[in-house]
Design a protein around this motif. Structure first.
Motif, short mmCIF file in Angstrom:
data_model
loop_
_atom_site.label_atom_id
_atom_site.label_comp_id
_atom_site.label_asym_id
_atom_site.label_seq_id
_atom_site.Cartn_x
_atom_site.Cartn_y
_atom_site.Cartn_z
N GLY A 33 0.84 -1.20 0.00
CA GLY A 33 0.00 0.00 0.00
C GLY A 33 0.86 1.24 0.00
N SER A 34 0.24 2.38 -0.28
CA SER A 34 1.03 3.61 -0.28
C SER A 34 1.22 4.11 1.16
CB SER A 34 0.39 4.66 -1.19
OG SER A 34 -0.95 4.84 -0.86
N ALA A 35 1.96 5.20 1.30
CA ALA A 35 2.33 5.69 2.63
C ALA A 35 1.08 6.06 3.43
CB ALA A 35 3.25 6.91 2.50
N GLY A 36 1.10 5.67 4.69
CA GLY A 36 0.01 6.07 5.59
C GLY A 36 -1.28 5.29 5.45
N THR A 37 -1.24 4.17 4.72
CA THR A 37 -2.49 3.41 4.55
C THR A 37 -2.79 2.51 5.76
OG1 THR A 37 -1.17 1.85 3.24
CG2 THR A 37 -2.59 3.35 2.02
N GLY A 38 -1.77 2.21 6.55
CA GLY A 38 -2.01 1.37 7.73
C GLY A 38 -1.27 0.04 7.71
N LYS A 39 -0.23 -0.06 6.88
CA LYS A 39 0.51 -1.32 6.77
C LYS A 39 1.18 -1.69 8.09
CE LYS A 39 3.08 0.39 3.49
NZ LYS A 39 2.49 1.74 3.52
N THR A 40 1.83 -0.69 8.70
CA THR A 40 2.52 -0.97 9.96
C THR A 40 1.52 -1.34 11.05
OG1 THR A 40 4.42 0.41 9.40
CG2 THR A 40 4.01 0.07 11.74
N ILE A 41 0.41 -0.62 11.10
CA ILE A 41 -0.61 -0.92 12.12
C ILE A 41 -1.18 -2.32 11.91
CG2 ILE A 41 -2.91 -0.26 12.98
CD1 ILE A 41 -2.03 2.68 12.55
N PHE A 42 -1.48 -2.67 10.67
CA PHE A 42 -1.97 -4.03 10.36
C PHE A 42 -0.99 -5.08 10.91
CE2 PHE A 42 -1.99 -7.86 7.81
CZ PHE A 42 -3.33 -8.14 7.60
N GLU A 71 5.74 1.84 21.88
CA GLU A 71 4.85 2.88 22.39
C GLU A 71 3.55 2.93 21.58
OE1 GLU A 71 6.99 6.64 22.91
OE2 GLU A 71 5.02 7.63 22.75
N HIS A 72 3.72 2.83 20.27
CA HIS A 72 2.57 2.80 19.35
C HIS A 72 1.61 1.66 19.71
CE1 HIS A 72 1.76 3.93 14.86
NE2 HIS A 72 0.70 4.04 15.59
N MET A 73 2.18 0.48 19.96
CA MET A 73 1.35 -0.68 20.32
C MET A 73 0.65 -0.47 21.66
SD MET A 73 3.74 -3.88 19.11
CE MET A 73 2.54 -5.21 19.32
N ASP A 75 -0.14 2.28 23.05
CA ASP A 75 -1.19 3.28 22.87
C ASP A 75 -2.49 2.68 22.35
OD1 ASP A 75 0.29 5.35 23.73
OD2 ASP A 75 0.75 6.19 21.74
N PHE A 76 -2.34 1.69 21.49
CA PHE A 76 -3.53 1.03 20.95
C PHE A 76 -4.13 0.02 21.94
CE2 PHE A 76 -2.10 2.30 16.59
CZ PHE A 76 -3.32 2.82 16.15
N GLY A 77 -3.38 -0.22 23.04
CA GLY A 77 -3.86 -1.18 24.03
C GLY A 77 -3.33 -2.59 23.79
N GLU A 234 -11.24 1.15 8.97
CA GLU A 234 -11.02 2.37 9.76
C GLU A 234 -9.86 2.10 10.70
OE1 GLU A 234 -14.74 5.04 10.95
OE2 GLU A 234 -15.03 2.93 11.46
N ILE A 235 -9.12 3.14 11.02
CA ILE A 235 -8.09 3.02 12.06
C ILE A 235 -8.55 3.90 13.21
CG2 ILE A 235 -5.68 3.43 12.67
CD1 ILE A 235 -5.06 2.95 9.62
N LYS A 236 -8.72 3.28 14.38
CA LYS A 236 -9.25 4.01 15.52
C LYS A 236 -8.30 3.87 16.70
CE LYS A 236 -14.24 3.98 14.84
NZ LYS A 236 -15.46 3.22 15.13
N SER A 237 -8.11 4.97 17.42
CA SER A 237 -7.29 4.85 18.62
C SER A 237 -7.98 3.88 19.57
CB SER A 237 -7.02 6.20 19.26
OG SER A 237 -8.10 7.04 19.12
N LYS A 238 -7.17 3.18 20.33
CA LYS A 238 -7.60 2.15 21.30
C LYS A 238 -8.07 0.86 20.65
CE LYS A 238 -6.71 5.03 24.50
NZ LYS A 238 -5.33 4.91 24.96
N1 LIG Z 1 -3.63 6.25 17.42
C1 LIG Z 1 -4.18 6.37 16.21
N2 LIG Z 1 -5.50 6.55 16.11
C2 LIG Z 1 -6.09 6.67 14.90
N3 LIG Z 1 -5.44 6.61 13.75
C3 LIG Z 1 -4.12 6.42 13.79
C4 LIG Z 1 -3.43 6.30 15.02
N4 LIG Z 1 -2.13 6.12 14.75
C5 LIG Z 1 -2.02 6.14 13.41
N5 LIG Z 1 -3.20 6.33 12.83
C6 LIG Z 1 -3.49 6.40 11.39
O1 LIG Z 1 -2.82 5.34 10.76
C7 LIG Z 1 -2.10 5.82 9.63
C8 LIG Z 1 -0.68 5.32 9.58
O2 LIG Z 1 -0.65 3.99 9.64
P1 LIG Z 1 0.72 3.24 9.41
O3 LIG Z 1 0.42 1.81 9.70
O4 LIG Z 1 1.83 3.86 10.14
O5 LIG Z 1 0.90 3.48 7.84
P2 LIG Z 1 1.94 2.85 6.84
O6 LIG Z 1 2.80 1.90 7.61
O7 LIG Z 1 1.10 2.19 5.80
O8 LIG Z 1 2.69 4.01 6.27
C9 LIG Z 1 -1.98 7.29 9.76
O9 LIG Z 1 -2.22 7.83 8.49
C10 LIG Z 1 -3.00 7.67 10.77
O10 LIG Z 1 -4.10 8.22 10.06
#
Ligand SMILES: Nc1ncnc2c1ncn2[C@@H]1O[C@H](COP(=O)(O)OP(=O)(O)O)[C@@H](O)[C@H]1O
Ligand SMILES: [Mg+2]
Length: 256
Positions: A33-42, A71-73, A75-77, A234-238
């Motif tokens: 995916g492109s930057a900021g799509t949520g790859k790292t969070i996934f 810290e990121h993890m 924060d998400f719980g 959707e990406i949601k805090s917590k």
């Molecule tokens: N705590 C959070 N709550 C809600 N949205 C978040 C939070 N942290 C990151 N995001 C969203 O997740 C996106 C980044 O996700 P990330 O996994 O870092 O992207 P990638 O690795 O694809 O570049 C950000 O664009 C932001 O909108």
């Protein structure tokens, strides 16, 4: 082996349901995916969920530091510190430049590509993970810039190693834009997509009118049955990434 032992779950409920069975164990899955799509969070979320199932996960970061990922993890719980203490999770930052240099040195020493092994230039020897995340192949590729041949050898070795060790891997690949929309899949990093068993794409969505959102799609999963649809996320805090398996993208929109 009973069918259910052949698969892993990501633990992201709305996503797992898109598969008939799950993520096939021992396979290499691209998360694209492109930057900021949520790859790292996934991947962080999947890593945490996998640890909760009692499996060892190695998260190899080539971008963010260990501390910032933990810290990121938290924060998400997702209790990363606890999982590390229990020996289930290891998050380590590596330098892509160091790897590119080591590969270069090994190649010039050996003069024979078969002598380089990724074992010698990458993996920790005191941790035996069932699942590995690499965040990201793109960062590694950029350290090899102008040396596509070396990167290709490195990538082939990496896939061979993961296969030999029967490790399930999530390999992040950042693309400037979705590579297959409106045409065939393009692979700007040579053999990566070909070597991977699965491709999961995460998108930024811009709807007509300017509203933004996110979406996910399983593009390929060799030998597996899955729903071929692009659904909202959707990406949601917590809570992290939430996948809505019943909400297919509709209307006019552009994927970026
Ligand atoms: N705590 C959070 N709550 C809600 N949205 C978040 C939070 N942290 C990151 N995001 C969203 O997740 C996106 C980044 O996700 P990330 O996994 O870092 O992207 P990638 O690795 O694809 O570049 C950000 O664009 C932001 O909108
Ligand atoms: Mg990232």
């Amino acid at each position: 082996m009973p069918k259910k032992d052949k698969y892993l779950k990501t633990g992201i409920a709305g996503f797992d349901i898109l598969f008939e069975h799950g993520i096939p164990k021992g396979k290499a899955i691209l998360i694209e995916g492109s930057a900021g799509t949520g790859k790292t969070i996934f991947c962080l979320q999947t890593a945490y969920n996998t640890c909760r199932m009692g499996k060892k996960v190695l998260y190899m970061s080539f971008e963010e530091s260990e501390d910032s990922l933990i810290e990121h993890m938290e924060d998400f719980g997702w209790n990363a510190i606890e999982m590390q203490k229990r020996g289930l999770l290891r998050i380590t930052r590596f330098s892509a430049i160091d790897i590119a240099r080591s590969v270069e040195a090994l190649l010039s020493e050996a003069k024979k590509e078969l002598l380089i092994t990724t074992e010698t230039v990458l993996f920790p020897h005191d941790f035996d993970p069932e699942v590995i995340v690499i965040d990201s192949l793109t960062a590694i590729a950029s350290a090899f810039s102008g040396e596509d041949y070396r990167f290709r050898i490195y990538i082939e070795q990496l896939f061979r190693y993961l296969e030999k060790k029967k490790i399930t891997s999530y390999l992040i690949k950042e693309t400037p834009a979705p590579t297959h929309i409106g045409g065939v899949y393009k692979d700007e990093h040579g053999p990566i997509a070909f070597l991977a068993d699965g491709i999961i794409c995460i998108y930024n969505v811009v709807y007509t009118g300017g509203k933004r959102g996110g979406a996910i799609e399983i593009l390929k999963m060799r030998g597996e049955s899955f729903k071929k649809i692009t659904v909202k996320i959707e990406i949601k805090s917590k809570s992290g990434l939430i996948v809505y398996p019943n909400q297919e993208l509709k209307g006019n929109y552009v994927l970026t």
